[in-house]
Design a protein around this motif. Structure first.
Motif, PDB file in Angstrom:
ATOM      1  N   UNK A  25       0.645  -1.290  -0.144  1.00 48.88           N
ATOM      2  CA  UNK A  25       0.278  -0.025  -0.072  1.00 48.88           C
ATOM      3  C   UNK A  25       0.523   1.508   0.320  1.00 48.88           C
ATOM      4  N   UNK A  26       0.649   2.026  -1.102  1.00 49.32           N
ATOM      5  CA  UNK A  26       1.475   3.127  -0.404  1.00 49.32           C
ATOM      6  C   UNK A  26       0.529   4.183  -0.309  1.00 49.32           C
ATOM      7  N   UNK A  27       1.430   5.159   0.630  1.00 53.42           N
ATOM      8  CA  UNK A  27       0.201   6.338   0.898  1.00 53.42           C
ATOM      9  C   UNK A  27       0.263   7.621   0.455  1.00 53.42           C
ATOM     10  N   UNK A  52      -5.532  -1.595 -26.034  1.00 57.97           N
ATOM     11  CA  UNK A  52      -5.995  -3.006 -25.703  1.00 57.97           C
ATOM     12  C   UNK A  52      -5.663  -2.873 -24.134  1.00 57.97           C
ATOM     13  N   UNK A  53      -6.013  -2.084 -23.048  1.00 57.56           N
ATOM     14  CA  UNK A  53      -6.097  -1.330 -21.572  1.00 57.56           C
ATOM     15  C   UNK A  53      -6.936  -1.251 -21.373  1.00 57.56           C
ATOM     16  N   UNK A  54      -7.623  -1.590 -20.243  1.00 53.58           N
ATOM     17  CA  UNK A  54      -8.569  -1.403 -19.344  1.00 53.58           C
ATOM     18  C   UNK A  54      -8.295  -0.712 -17.667  1.00 53.58           C
ATOM     19  N   UNK A  55      -7.845   0.619 -17.468  1.00 54.75           N
ATOM     20  CA  UNK A  55      -7.452   0.850 -16.365  1.00 54.75           C
ATOM     21  C   UNK A  55      -8.849   1.916 -14.860  1.00 54.75           C
ATOM     22  N   UNK A  56      -8.649   1.374 -13.915  1.00 58.10           N
ATOM     23  CA  UNK A  56      -9.663   2.517 -13.058  1.00 58.10           C
ATOM     24  C   UNK A  56      -9.120   2.179 -11.532  1.00 58.10           C
ATOM     25  N   UNK A  57      -9.383   3.117 -11.252  1.00 58.58           N
ATOM     26  CA  UNK A  57      -9.764   3.527  -9.689  1.00 58.58           C
ATOM     27  C   UNK A  57     -10.805   2.813  -8.438  1.00 58.58           C
ATOM     28  N   UNK A 110      -5.971   0.724  -7.362  1.00 61.10           N
ATOM     29  CA  UNK A 110      -5.750   0.806  -9.043  1.00 61.10           C
ATOM     30  C   UNK A 110      -5.679  -0.427  -9.763  1.00 61.10           C
ATOM     31  N   UNK A 111      -6.601  -0.485 -10.916  1.00 64.03           N
ATOM     32  CA  UNK A 111      -5.651  -1.963 -11.555  1.00 64.03           C
ATOM     33  C   UNK A 111      -5.796  -1.270 -13.159  1.00 64.03           C
ATOM     34  N   UNK A 112      -5.023  -1.868 -13.896  1.00 64.64           N
ATOM     35  CA  UNK A 112      -5.334  -2.169 -15.253  1.00 64.64           C
ATOM     36  C   UNK A 112      -5.281  -3.736 -15.647  1.00 64.64           C
ATOM     37  N   UNK A 113      -6.645  -3.954 -16.578  1.00 63.74           N
ATOM     38  CA  UNK A 113      -6.447  -5.110 -17.152  1.00 63.74           C
ATOM     39  C   UNK A 113      -6.069  -5.484 -19.157  1.00 63.74           C
ATOM     40  N   UNK A 128      -3.796   2.760  -2.329  1.00 61.08           N
ATOM     41  CA  UNK A 128      -3.501   3.900  -2.074  1.00 61.08           C
ATOM     42  C   UNK A 128      -3.786   3.725  -0.838  1.00 61.08           C
ATOM     43  N   UNK A 129      -2.952   4.595   0.205  1.00 55.17           N
ATOM     44  CA  UNK A 129      -4.385   4.512   1.401  1.00 55.17           C
ATOM     45  C   UNK A 129      -3.467   6.623   0.985  1.00 55.17           C
TER      46      UNK A 129
END
Length: 352
Positions: A25-27, A52-57, A110-113, A128-129
């Motif tokens: 976990x990042x602060x 080709x990517x799917x990025x979301x938070x 954060x996710x990247x497909x 991310x905290x």
């Protein structure tokens, strides 16, 4: 071995390595009503195309903040709480969250497909905290009551619109030779809408009339924030009290009374002196008595000194003496009568 199997195994190992690397976990820290950063830390070592990517938070409640689909934003997936509050910096894969609120603090992911790799497998994830801070206002000292008979003053200090709760709030009392700290119990009130805190303390502080004193209020927030000091509340030493001036009307009123008193004393002493010099009736009576006694003593001395004479002479002398005595007796009666009258006057006259 089949080449396609080899490539599939390599890809799987690469994805697992990325997931393990992004598990920590990042602060991140943001200030109230400002902009906070939610970095994704994706380096894209294979230079995969955005198509080709799917990025979301998403937040800790699984609500989507932002989604990038085929290189374009997809607002349909975004929750209403985050609409028009985000922007993506594609150079460093960092999502910026604007108009930060206290309720925005917490954990984000954060996710990247990769859509064409192993049926849309996740190739990157990190947490991310986010913590939120709000700077308290400068503490302000206010006087509740003036100096008491015991040389104490009652003061209060307040600071508003801060987050999170401060660690401590206290007074500092400084003189030329010393600095003293006075703790007090904080009164903390949280705003139901903004979530910010208002804090205050009150105390009775000792001050002395002959000493200059400066009072400070100190607020100690979180360790990442610096201490806040109020402006000094200065109390100057009281100057020595000069004698009170006598009003002119008092002088004008007292002057005639003073002159009258002086004149009365002068008249009294003059009268007393004259009375001492003037003899009274009692003194005159005493003089008469002394003269009468001296006359009788002189008469006795004369009788004792008369020489013996012949019968004829003695007879003549007796006759003359009888006449003389008769006159003397008459005169003595007159004198005695006068003395008695004088004595009566002396006795009835009031003493001086």
């Amino acid at each position: 071995m089949d080449l396609r199997c080899t490539m599939g195994l390599s890809t799987t190992l690469f994805v697992m390595a990325l997931l393990l690397s992004g598990a920590a976990s990042m602060k991140s820290q943001a200030y109230f009503n400002k902009t906070g950063d939610l970095p994704c830390y994706f380096t894209n070592p294979q230079n995969i195309s955005l198509d080709e990517l799917v990025v979301f938070w998403q937040d800790q409640d699984k609500l989507v903040l932002y989604e990038l689909l085929k290189g374009k934003e997809n607002p349909q997936s975004v929750d209403a709480n985050y609409k028009d509050r985000t922007s993506l910096d594609q150079d460093n894969w960092t999502l910026r969250l604007h108009n930060i609120e206290i309720k925005d603090k917490g954990l984000y992911q954060c996710f990247i497909y990769h859509r064409k790799s192993l049926q849309g497998m996740i190739i990157h994830q990190n947490d991310i905290d986010l913590s939120v801070l709000a700077n308290f206002s400068q503490p302000e000292i206010m006087l509740i009551s003036n100096r008491t008979e015991n040389s104490f003053i009652n003061v209060t200090c307040s600071s508003v619109q801060g987050y999170p709760k401060p660690k401590k709030m206290n007074f500092l009392l400084k003189t030329m030779n010393s600095t003293s700290e006075y703790d007090a119990v904080m009164k903390i009130i949280q705003d139901n809408i903004t979530g910010l805190y208002n804090v205050s303390i009150s105390s009775s502080l000792p001050v002395f009339p002959e000493t200059n004193v400066s009072i400070f209020c100190v607020l100690q927030p979180e360790p990442t924030q610096t201490e806040l000091f109020s402006q000094p509340y200065n109390i100057d030493a009281k100057p020595p009290q000069p004698p009170l001036p006598v009003p002119d009307n008092v002088l004008l009123t007292a002057l005639p009374v003073l002159l009258f008193g002086v004149c009365g004393m002068v008249v009294f002493f003059i009268t007393l002196k004259k009375r001492k010099k003037k003899p009274g009736p009692s003194h005159e009576c005493e003089v008469i008595r002394v003269e009468e006694e001296e006359s009788e003593q002189a008469k006795e001395r004369v009788e004792n000194r008369v020489p013996e004479r012949s019968d004829e002479a003695q007879c003549i002398l007796n006759i003359s003496k009888t006449d003389s005595d008769l006159g003397a007796v008459m005169q003595s009666k007159e004198i005695s009568s006068g003395i008695r009258e004088e004595k009566h006057e002396c006795g009835t006259q009031e003493p001086f």
